[in-house]
Design a protein around this motif. Structure first.
Motif, PDB file in Angstrom:
ATOM      1  N   LEU A  94       0.836  -1.200   0.000  1.00 46.05           N
ATOM      2  CA  LEU A  94       0.000   0.000   0.000  1.00 46.05           C
ATOM      3  C   LEU A  94       0.870   1.250   0.000  1.00 46.05           C
ATOM      4  O   LEU A  94       0.625   2.194  -0.754  1.00 46.05           O
ATOM      5  N   GLU A  95       1.889   1.264   0.837  1.00 49.90           N
ATOM      6  CA  GLU A  95       2.784   2.423   0.912  1.00 49.90           C
ATOM      7  C   GLU A  95       3.446   2.691  -0.438  1.00 49.90           C
ATOM      8  O   GLU A  95       3.497   3.836  -0.898  1.00 49.90           O
ATOM      9  N   THR A  96       3.903   1.643  -1.089  1.00 50.21           N
ATOM     10  CA  THR A  96       4.526   1.778  -2.408  1.00 50.21           C
ATOM     11  C   THR A  96       3.529   2.311  -3.432  1.00 50.21           C
ATOM     12  O   THR A  96       3.841   3.214  -4.218  1.00 50.21           O
ATOM     13  N   ALA A  97       2.309   1.775  -3.407  1.00 50.83           N
ATOM     14  CA  ALA A  97       1.283   2.209  -4.357  1.00 50.83           C
ATOM     15  C   ALA A  97       0.927   3.682  -4.149  1.00 50.83           C
ATOM     16  O   ALA A  97       0.818   4.444  -5.115  1.00 50.83           O
ATOM     17  N   VAL A  98       0.766   4.090  -2.895  1.00 49.07           N
ATOM     18  CA  VAL A  98       0.408   5.482  -2.597  1.00 49.07           C
ATOM     19  C   VAL A  98       1.538   6.420  -3.019  1.00 49.07           C
ATOM     20  O   VAL A  98       1.292   7.474  -3.613  1.00 49.07           O
ATOM     21  N   LYS A  99       2.781   6.044  -2.747  1.00 48.05           N
ATOM     22  CA  LYS A  99       3.921   6.864  -3.156  1.00 48.05           C
ATOM     23  C   LYS A  99       4.016   6.966  -4.676  1.00 48.05           C
ATOM     24  O   LYS A  99       4.341   8.021  -5.222  1.00 48.05           O
TER      25      LYS A  99
ATOM     26  N   ILE B 124       2.686  14.097  -1.463  1.00 47.28           N
ATOM     27  CA  ILE B 124       2.673  13.625  -0.076  1.00 47.28           C
ATOM     28  C   ILE B 124       3.623  14.495   0.745  1.00 47.28           C
ATOM     29  O   ILE B 124       4.828  14.538   0.484  1.00 47.28           O
ATOM     30  N   LEU B 125       3.091  15.200   1.745  1.00 44.93           N
ATOM     31  CA  LEU B 125       3.927  16.007   2.638  1.00 44.93           C
ATOM     32  C   LEU B 125       4.518  15.159   3.749  1.00 44.93           C
ATOM     33  O   LEU B 125       5.607  15.438   4.240  1.00 44.93           O
ATOM     34  N   GLU B 126       3.756  14.151   4.172  1.00 40.74           N
ATOM     35  CA  GLU B 126       4.191  13.288   5.269  1.00 40.74           C
ATOM     36  C   GLU B 126       3.508  11.941   5.106  1.00 40.74           C
ATOM     37  O   GLU B 126       2.350  11.868   4.705  1.00 40.74           O
ATOM     38  N   LEU B 127       4.221  10.865   5.405  1.00 35.53           N
ATOM     39  CA  LEU B 127       3.657   9.519   5.370  1.00 35.53           C
ATOM     40  C   LEU B 127       4.111   8.781   6.610  1.00 35.53           C
ATOM     41  O   LEU B 127       5.303   8.737   6.911  1.00 35.53           O
TER      42      LEU B 127
ATOM     43  N   ALA C  17       2.158   3.400  11.053  1.00 36.57           N
ATOM     44  CA  ALA C  17       2.161   3.114  12.496  1.00 36.57           C
ATOM     45  C   ALA C  17       0.873   2.406  12.884  1.00 36.57           C
ATOM     46  O   ALA C  17      -0.197   2.697  12.348  1.00 36.57           O
ATOM     47  N   LEU C  18       0.989   1.492  13.815  1.00 30.82           N
ATOM     48  CA  LEU C  18      -0.149   0.774  14.385  1.00 30.82           C
ATOM     49  C   LEU C  18      -0.984   0.071  13.319  1.00 30.82           C
ATOM     50  O   LEU C  18      -2.204  -0.007  13.392  1.00 30.82           O
ATOM     51  N   GLY C  19      -0.310  -0.428  12.309  1.00 35.30           N
ATOM     52  CA  GLY C  19      -0.991  -1.183  11.264  1.00 35.30           C
ATOM     53  C   GLY C  19      -1.796  -0.338  10.301  1.00 35.30           C
ATOM     54  O   GLY C  19      -2.661  -0.860   9.596  1.00 35.30           O
ATOM     55  N   GLU C  20      -1.528   0.975  10.254  1.00 42.54           N
ATOM     56  CA  GLU C  20      -2.234   1.875   9.341  1.00 42.54           C
ATOM     57  C   GLU C  20      -1.253   2.848   8.703  1.00 42.54           C
ATOM     58  O   GLU C  20      -0.252   3.214   9.310  1.00 42.54           O
ATOM     59  N   ILE C  21      -1.618   3.272   7.512  1.00 44.02           N
ATOM     60  CA  ILE C  21      -0.817   4.293   6.839  1.00 44.02           C
ATOM     61  C   ILE C  21      -1.609   5.585   6.836  1.00 44.02           C
ATOM     62  O   ILE C  21      -2.791   5.609   6.482  1.00 44.02           O
ATOM     63  N   THR C  22      -0.947   6.652   7.250  1.00 45.79           N
ATOM     64  CA  THR C  22      -1.541   7.976   7.256  1.00 45.79           C
ATOM     65  C   THR C  22      -0.673   8.882   6.402  1.00 45.79           C
ATOM     66  O   THR C  22       0.546   8.904   6.566  1.00 45.79           O
ATOM     67  N   ILE C  23      -1.328   9.623   5.504  1.00 41.00           N
ATOM     68  CA  ILE C  23      -0.592  10.600   4.708  1.00 41.00           C
ATOM     69  C   ILE C  23      -1.165  11.988   4.959  1.00 41.00           C
ATOM     70  O   ILE C  23      -2.326  12.135   5.339  1.00 41.00           O
TER      71      ILE C  23
ATOM     72  N   TRP D 128      -7.632  -2.736   1.285  1.00 38.85           N
ATOM     73  CA  TRP D 128      -6.794  -1.965   2.188  1.00 38.85           C
ATOM     74  C   TRP D 128      -7.427  -0.612   2.472  1.00 38.85           C
ATOM     75  O   TRP D 128      -8.331  -0.176   1.786  1.00 38.85           O
ATOM     76  N   ARG D 129      -6.927   0.029   3.535  1.00 35.93           N
ATOM     77  CA  ARG D 129      -7.453   1.313   3.994  1.00 35.93           C
ATOM     78  C   ARG D 129      -6.327   2.330   4.062  1.00 35.93           C
ATOM     79  O   ARG D 129      -5.175   1.977   4.242  1.00 35.93           O
ATOM     80  N   LEU D 130      -6.743   3.610   3.985  1.00 33.69           N
ATOM     81  CA  LEU D 130      -5.771   4.697   4.043  1.00 33.69           C
ATOM     82  C   LEU D 130      -6.401   5.880   4.763  1.00 33.69           C
ATOM     83  O   LEU D 130      -7.578   6.175   4.568  1.00 33.69           O
ATOM     84  N   ARG D 131      -5.618   6.529   5.605  1.00 31.33           N
ATOM     85  CA  ARG D 131      -6.055   7.762   6.274  1.00 31.33           C
ATOM     86  C   ARG D 131      -5.348   8.930   5.600  1.00 31.33           C
ATOM     87  O   ARG D 131      -4.132   8.916   5.425  1.00 31.33           O
ATOM     88  N   VAL D 132      -6.139   9.949   5.228  1.00 30.43           N
ATOM     89  CA  VAL D 132      -5.594  11.140   4.565  1.00 30.43           C
ATOM     90  C   VAL D 132      -5.944  12.360   5.410  1.00 30.43           C
ATOM     91  O   VAL D 132      -7.105  12.574   5.738  1.00 30.43           O
ATOM     92  N   ARG D 133      -4.928  13.135   5.751  1.00 37.58           N
ATOM     93  CA  ARG D 133      -5.119  14.341   6.565  1.00 37.58           C
ATOM     94  C   ARG D 133      -4.746  15.566   5.754  1.00 37.58           C
ATOM     95  O   ARG D 133      -3.722  15.577   5.073  1.00 37.58           O
ATOM     96  N   VAL D 134      -5.605  16.591   5.829  1.00 33.36           N
ATOM     97  CA  VAL D 134      -5.325  17.863   5.166  1.00 33.36           C
ATOM     98  C   VAL D 134      -5.563  18.976   6.179  1.00 33.36           C
ATOM     99  O   VAL D 134      -6.594  19.006   6.845  1.00 33.36           O
ATOM    100  N   PHE D 135      -4.590  19.857   6.325  1.00 33.68           N
ATOM    101  CA  PHE D 135      -4.706  20.977   7.259  1.00 33.68           C
ATOM    102  C   PHE D 135      -5.204  22.217   6.525  1.00 33.68           C
ATOM    103  O   PHE D 135      -4.775  22.506   5.405  1.00 33.68           O
ATOM    104  N   ALA D 136      -6.133  22.932   7.170  1.00 31.33           N
ATOM    105  CA  ALA D 136      -6.596  24.203   6.628  1.00 31.33           C
ATOM    106  C   ALA D 136      -5.493  25.228   6.854  1.00 31.33           C
ATOM    107  O   ALA D 136      -5.014  25.395   7.975  1.00 31.33           O
ATOM    108  N   PRO D 137      -5.065  25.946   5.812  1.00 33.05           N
ATOM    109  CA  PRO D 137      -3.929  26.858   5.952  1.00 33.05           C
ATOM    110  C   PRO D 137      -4.192  28.078   6.836  1.00 33.05           C
ATOM    111  O   PRO D 137      -3.257  28.648   7.372  1.00 33.05           O
ATOM    112  N   ASP D 138      -5.456  28.470   7.020  1.00 31.31           N
ATOM    113  CA  ASP D 138      -5.783  29.656   7.800  1.00 31.31           C
ATOM    114  C   ASP D 138      -6.601  29.256   9.027  1.00 31.31           C
ATOM    115  O   ASP D 138      -7.719  28.755   8.898  1.00 31.31           O
TER     116      ASP D 138
END
Length: 198
Positions: A8-13, A20-23, A26-32, A91-101
């Motif tokens: 999964l990590e290879t496919a997402v990359k 991807i800013l960060e990958l 941990a704990l059996g999950e991938i978070t980007i 498979w599952r993936l967690r995606v996080r996006v931060f609001a810039p303001d």
């Protein structure tokens, strides 16, 4: 032999590359983490590319990081976190996006990518005040239309600002300032000198 998470990590990359800013694995999950400007394109790529094929949005929620890590968080305050599922690849993936303001948290809406984003984004708007650019019906979903503020923000008072009650004389529900006195509960700790020892 590679594990499923490594695949999964290879496919997402491969699919997202520099977006991807960060990958984290941990704990059996991938978070980007992706930027708000790349968010919509990244989610479309994760959905449409045959290597990832995330056809389902399982959840989307808002997060207020202002008190994260006992208040030592340095970075944007608000984020939208999505959980994606690929039934085809299992498979599952967690995606996080931060609001810039932090004053006006805005991220792109996923409603045109996954229909399921509709009520999730409305909930994140209602409870955290995160605005989703492109959402065609962004209005409160859990609190009353006259509600002031966003109750899941860390700086929102536990007792709120107003309370409602039924007024028998007016025969309707009325709003009034909170009548609960703010207090802080301090737990009493009783320690026995030889507790747990024989």
């Amino acid at each position: 032999m590679t594990t499923k998470l490594e695949n999964l990590e290879t496919a997402v990359k491969t699919v997202l590359g520099e977006r991807i800013l960060e990958l984290k694995n941990a704990l059996g999950e991938i978070t980007i983490v992706v930027s708000a400007s790349e968010y919509l394109d990244a989610m479309l790529a994760l959905r449409d590319h045959p290597d990832t094929h995330f056809e389902e949005l399982l959840d989307l929620c808002g997060v207020d990081y202002s008190a994260y890590g006992d208040g030592v968080w340095e970075g944007a305050r608000y984020a939208a976190v999505s959980h994606l599922l690929s039934i085809k690849n299992n498979w599952r993936l967690r995606v996080r996006v931060f609001a810039p303001d932090d004053e006006m948290p805005v991220v792109p809406s996923l409603i045109d990518v996954w229909n399921a984003a509709n009520w999730y984004e409305r909930e994140a708007f209602d409870l955290f005040g995160i605005l989703f650019d492109g959402h065609n019906d962004l209005r409160r979903i859990l609190t009353d239309y006259g509600f002031i503020g966003h109750p899941f923000r860390k700086d929102f008072p536990v007792s709120g600002y107003v309370e409602m009650r039924y007024d028998a004389d007016q025969k309707r529900v009325v709003y009034q300032p909170v009548t609960i006195e703010p207090r802080e509960n301090v737990p009493r700790i009783i320690r026995e000198e030889h507790y747990g020892m024989k």
